[in-house]
Structures are given as C-alpha cells and as structure tokens.
Enzyme design. Structure first.
Site, PDB file in Angstrom:
ATOM      1  N   HIS A 267     -40.367  16.028  32.692  1.00 13.50           N
ATOM      2  CA  HIS A 267     -39.414  16.648  33.668  1.00 13.50           C
ATOM      3  C   HIS A 267     -38.098  15.952  33.712  1.00 13.50           C
ATOM      4  O   HIS A 267     -37.920  14.700  32.948  1.00 13.50           O
ATOM      5  CB  HIS A 267     -40.031  16.289  35.080  1.00 13.50           C
ATOM      6  CG  HIS A 267     -39.370  17.088  36.158  1.00 13.50           C
ATOM      7  ND1 HIS A 267     -37.945  16.713  36.618  1.00 13.50           N
ATOM      8  CD2 HIS A 267     -39.635  18.226  36.763  1.00 13.50           C
ATOM      9  CE1 HIS A 267     -37.674  17.548  37.423  1.00 13.50           C
ATOM     10  NE2 HIS A 267     -38.687  18.338  37.731  1.00 13.50           N
TER      11      HIS A 267
ATOM     12  N   SER B 239     -34.951  25.905  41.911  1.00 17.16           N
ATOM     13  CA  SER B 239     -34.741  26.630  43.180  1.00 17.16           C
ATOM     14  C   SER B 239     -35.300  27.716  43.113  1.00 17.16           C
ATOM     15  O   SER B 239     -34.709  28.906  44.002  1.00 17.16           O
ATOM     16  CB  SER B 239     -33.294  26.507  43.277  1.00 17.16           C
ATOM     17  OG  SER B 239     -32.548  25.174  43.313  1.00 17.16           O
TER      18      SER B 239
ATOM     19  N   ASN C 100     -44.619  21.519  42.124  1.00 11.66           N
ATOM     20  CA  ASN C 100     -44.340  19.724  42.013  1.00 11.66           C
ATOM     21  C   ASN C 100     -43.937  19.309  42.938  1.00 11.66           C
ATOM     22  O   ASN C 100     -42.804  19.324  43.568  1.00 11.66           O
ATOM     23  CB  ASN C 100     -43.057  20.033  40.856  1.00 11.66           C
ATOM     24  CG  ASN C 100     -42.729  18.365  40.454  1.00 11.66           C
ATOM     25  OD1 ASN C 100     -43.365  17.493  40.733  1.00 11.66           O
ATOM     26  ND2 ASN C 100     -41.429  18.557  39.603  1.00 11.66           N
ATOM     27  N   TRP C 101     -44.778  18.704  43.579  1.00 10.81           N
ATOM     28  CA  TRP C 101     -44.307  17.730  44.892  1.00 10.81           C
ATOM     29  C   TRP C 101     -43.440  16.708  44.977  1.00 10.81           C
ATOM     30  O   TRP C 101     -42.984  16.106  45.982  1.00 10.81           O
ATOM     31  CB  TRP C 101     -45.697  17.390  45.479  1.00 10.81           C
ATOM     32  CG  TRP C 101     -46.703  18.432  46.085  1.00 10.81           C
ATOM     33  CD1 TRP C 101     -46.463  19.680  45.811  1.00 10.81           C
ATOM     34  CD2 TRP C 101     -47.753  18.427  46.850  1.00 10.81           C
ATOM     35  NE1 TRP C 101     -47.606  20.348  46.380  1.00 10.81           N
ATOM     36  CE2 TRP C 101     -48.292  19.367  47.158  1.00 10.81           C
ATOM     37  CE3 TRP C 101     -48.197  17.103  47.287  1.00 10.81           C
ATOM     38  CZ2 TRP C 101     -49.617  19.505  47.938  1.00 10.81           C
ATOM     39  CZ3 TRP C 101     -49.168  17.328  48.223  1.00 10.81           C
ATOM     40  CH2 TRP C 101     -50.004  18.335  48.321  1.00 10.81           C
ATOM     41  N   LYS C 102     -43.170  16.273  43.709  1.00  9.29           N
ATOM     42  CA  LYS C 102     -42.304  14.914  43.297  1.00  9.29           C
ATOM     43  C   LYS C 102     -42.810  13.710  44.124  1.00  9.29           C
ATOM     44  O   LYS C 102     -44.129  13.789  44.431  1.00  9.29           O
ATOM     45  CB  LYS C 102     -40.832  15.381  43.551  1.00  9.29           C
ATOM     46  CG  LYS C 102     -40.506  16.660  42.658  1.00  9.29           C
ATOM     47  CD  LYS C 102     -39.009  16.735  42.447  1.00  9.29           C
ATOM     48  CE  LYS C 102     -38.764  18.231  41.828  1.00  9.29           C
ATOM     49  NZ  LYS C 102     -37.251  18.390  41.722  1.00  9.29           N
TER      50      LYS C 102
ATOM     51  N   GLY D 175     -33.098  21.567  42.517  1.00 13.44           N
ATOM     52  CA  GLY D 175     -32.822  21.119  43.802  1.00 13.44           C
ATOM     53  C   GLY D 175     -31.308  21.309  44.386  1.00 13.44           C
ATOM     54  O   GLY D 175     -31.203  20.530  45.359  1.00 13.44           O
TER      55      GLY D 175
ATOM     56  N   GLU E 246     -36.024  14.629  35.554  1.00  5.32           N
ATOM     57  CA  GLU E 246     -35.873  13.459  36.288  1.00  5.32           C
ATOM     58  C   GLU E 246     -36.390  12.332  35.678  1.00  5.32           C
ATOM     59  O   GLU E 246     -35.803  11.172  35.799  1.00  5.32           O
ATOM     60  CB  GLU E 246     -36.437  13.673  37.796  1.00  5.32           C
ATOM     61  CG  GLU E 246     -35.565  14.727  38.624  1.00  5.32           C
ATOM     62  CD  GLU E 246     -36.478  15.385  39.748  1.00  5.32           C
ATOM     63  OE1 GLU E 246     -37.626  15.076  40.351  1.00  5.32           O
ATOM     64  OE2 GLU E 246     -35.858  16.547  40.098  1.00  5.32           O
TER      65      GLU E 246
ATOM     66  N   GLY F  81     -40.409  23.144  42.890  1.00  2.00           N
ATOM     67  CA  GLY F  81     -40.135  21.825  43.485  1.00  2.00           C
ATOM     68  C   GLY F  81     -40.082  22.122  45.199  1.00  2.00           C
ATOM     69  O   GLY F  81     -41.276  22.061  46.001  1.00  2.00           O
ATOM     70  N   GLY F  82     -39.127  21.837  45.693  1.00  2.76           N
ATOM     71  CA  GLY F  82     -38.842  21.941  47.045  1.00  2.76           C
ATOM     72  C   GLY F  82     -39.692  23.347  48.035  1.00  2.76           C
ATOM     73  O   GLY F  82     -40.322  22.741  48.986  1.00  2.76           O
TER      74      GLY F  82
ATOM     75  N   GLU G 276     -36.247  24.270  32.850  1.00  2.00           N
ATOM     76  CA  GLU G 276     -35.935  23.939  33.961  1.00  2.00           C
ATOM     77  C   GLU G 276     -34.607  23.618  33.753  1.00  2.00           C
ATOM     78  O   GLU G 276     -34.087  22.436  33.467  1.00  2.00           O
ATOM     79  CB  GLU G 276     -36.552  22.917  34.750  1.00  2.00           C
ATOM     80  CG  GLU G 276     -38.115  23.030  35.119  1.00  2.00           C
ATOM     81  CD  GLU G 276     -38.678  22.336  36.074  1.00  2.00           C
ATOM     82  OE1 GLU G 276     -38.997  22.809  37.088  1.00  2.00           O
ATOM     83  OE2 GLU G 276     -38.389  21.137  36.051  1.00  2.00           O
TER      84      GLU G 276
HETATM   85  P1  PGA Z   1     -36.838  22.631  42.686  1.00  5.23           P
HETATM   86  O1  PGA Z   1     -37.533  21.862  41.911  1.00  5.23           O
HETATM   87  O2  PGA Z   1     -37.646  23.734  42.921  1.00  5.23           O
HETATM   88  O3  PGA Z   1     -36.791  21.889  43.956  1.00  5.23           O
HETATM   89  O4  PGA Z   1     -35.196  23.207  42.164  1.00  5.23           O
HETATM   90  C1  PGA Z   1     -38.063  22.227  40.694  1.00  5.23           C
HETATM   91  C2  PGA Z   1     -38.587  21.242  39.741  1.00  5.23           C
HETATM   92  O5  PGA Z   1     -37.863  20.191  39.334  1.00  5.23           O
HETATM   93  O6  PGA Z   1     -39.713  21.130  39.135  1.00  5.23           O
END
Ligand code: PGA
Length: 256
Positions: A100, A218, A10-12, A178, A102, A239-240, A172
């Site tokens: 998600h 994470s 997930n590149w956001k 994050g 967010e 994500g990251g 999640e």
């Molecule tokens: P993260 O994000 O790996 O940076 O914690 C995961 C996500 O939000 O899908």
C-alpha cells in the site's frame, strides 16, 4: 472475459476491538449472502481485530473473507513487532494487502519487499492484493503508465504463472487516496488496462485475463458504479467508505 469482482475494505489503523466487532456485525446484518455468488467481498481490519471479525462472520455463516493489511515475509524468528504469513493464515485470512502506498511512503517499503511479501503469501496459499500507484508529481510529469507498470513488473518478479493467477492488483493513485479526489473512470481504466497489458507481457493473455485489477482512491457509493463499469476494473479497494457499513455494502451492491 468476465472476472468475478472483488470489493475489499481497507480499514487502515481504525477500529478498536469492540468497534471492529460492531462494524463487522453491522455489515453482516445488512448483507445478503446471495450477493457472494456474483461478487467476492473481503474486509481488512487491523491485525488484532482479525480474529474477532472472522468470528462474527463465521457465526453468521457469511462467506465474507478476511484479509490483513500487511505481513512480513519471514515465517518466524527475531523480528520484533512483525506478523508472519502463518499467523494471519491461522486466524482465517485468505487475502493480504501488500505494498500500500502508505507502507511505501511512511514505512519505507520497497518494490523488493513487496515482491518478497507477495511470494511468501502465495507459498502459503493466500492471495496478495498488490498495490501500485503514482504520486501527483509523477502523474503531472506524464510518465505515470511507465511508473505503475514498473511497479507491477517488480512485484511479480519470480512469481510463476500458476501462482500469478491467485494474485490481485490494486491501482491506487496516491493523489486520490483519502483526498476525495477520485480518478475519473477513464483515468482509472487507462492505467488498469496498462496493468493488464503488462501482466500479458509477463505471462500470457489467459493468465492476465484471470487476474483481478481493482481501483482504489476515494471510491464511494456515489462513484462506484461508474468505475466498476469499466472493462478492466474488477473491483475496488475501499478505505474511508469501508468504515461505514451502509456505504461499504452499497459499494458491494454496485458491483452486482
Ligand atoms: P480511500 O483509501 O478510499 O480512503 O481513498 C483507499 C486505500 O487507501 O486503500
């Protein structure tokens, strides 16, 4: 039962178009096609990077899938700023993240929106990656299993058994996203097992056994193997660590 694992990046809201081309190419360069026999892999760049990313992957004849991070449930019309399922399908998406945290917390997405989006995707043959997860407050209050399972029930309302098989759930925990604070394998497994139990109640054991339940929050090359070893964790939503080709590919290798 053995489910094929899925590693989704997930590149956001990261990577401009040229950066997205470079990152996709870097992933492609160090990726071995054979891995796809044992693990499914998907990258989810921002909308405008989808087509160029897909072009790079197609050019290299790699079977890495492309997914969107969000979608609107109406097929077309006066919805300024929105993107439809036919639009993401046309550029080659086979997956789409929905709900998600967010989107839920920053953009007010409700359980009902998530359900409508999942249904719209399934109707057009795409697999929704349905995200669920509790805040730190809910976790500390102790009722996190009820909270997450209620999100699952709401997301699957009105989805028939045949379509449910094409869905993916991503657990999640918001407190792990994050933050560098990963859930322990046991914490993640407890919730992923409860999600599968809920899916068994909604459908039956055989359907619940085919639906992949991912962990996200994470996840990185250092902790992926332990998380992916758990019985009910069928992959990761990253994500990251998906923004660095080496890290993302190392997580894919941990799933082999
Ligand atoms: P993260 O994000 O790996 O940076 O914690 C995961 C996500 O939000 O899908």
């Amino acid at each position: 039962m053995a489910r094929k694992k899925l590693i989704a990046g997930n590149w956001k809201m990261n990577e401009t178009l040229p950066e997205a081309v470079v990152l996709t190419q870097e992933i492609s360069n160090i990726f071995e096609k054979d891995w796809l026999e044992t693990v499914d892999v998907c990258i989810c760049p921002p909308y405008i990077d989808l087509k160029p990313a897909k072009t790079v992957l197609d050019f290299d004849h790699l079977g890495i899938a492309v997914g969107a991070q969000n979608v609107f449930y109406e097929p077309k019309g006066a919805y300024t700023g929105e993107i439809s399922v036919p639009m993401i399908k046309e550029v080659g998406c086979t997956y789409c993240i929905v709900g998600h945290s967010e989107r839920r917390t920053l953009f007010g997405e409700t359980n009902e929106d998530v359900n409508l989006k999942a249904k719209a995707l399934l109707a057009d043959g795409l697999s929704p990656i349905i995200c669920v997860g509790e805040s730190l407050e809910v976790r500390e209050g102790g009722a996190y299993l009820d909270y997450v399972c209620a999100q699952v029930r709401a997301a699957y309302a009105g989805i028939a058994e045949a379509e449910a098989k094409d869905t993916v759930v991503a657990y999640e925990p918001i407190w792990a996203i994050g933050t560098g604070r990963t859930a322990t394998p046991e914490q993640a497994e407890e919730v992923c097992a409860a999600i599968r139990e809920t899916l068994t109640e909604l459908y039956d054991q055989s359907v619940a056994d085919t639906i992949r339940v991912l962990y996200g929050g994470s996840m990185n090359e250092g902790n992926a193997e332990m998380l992916l070893a758990m019985a009910n964790i069928d992959g990761g939503l990253i994500g990251g660590a998906s923004l660095k080709a080496q890290s993302f590919v190392a997580i894919v290798q941990a799933a082999l």
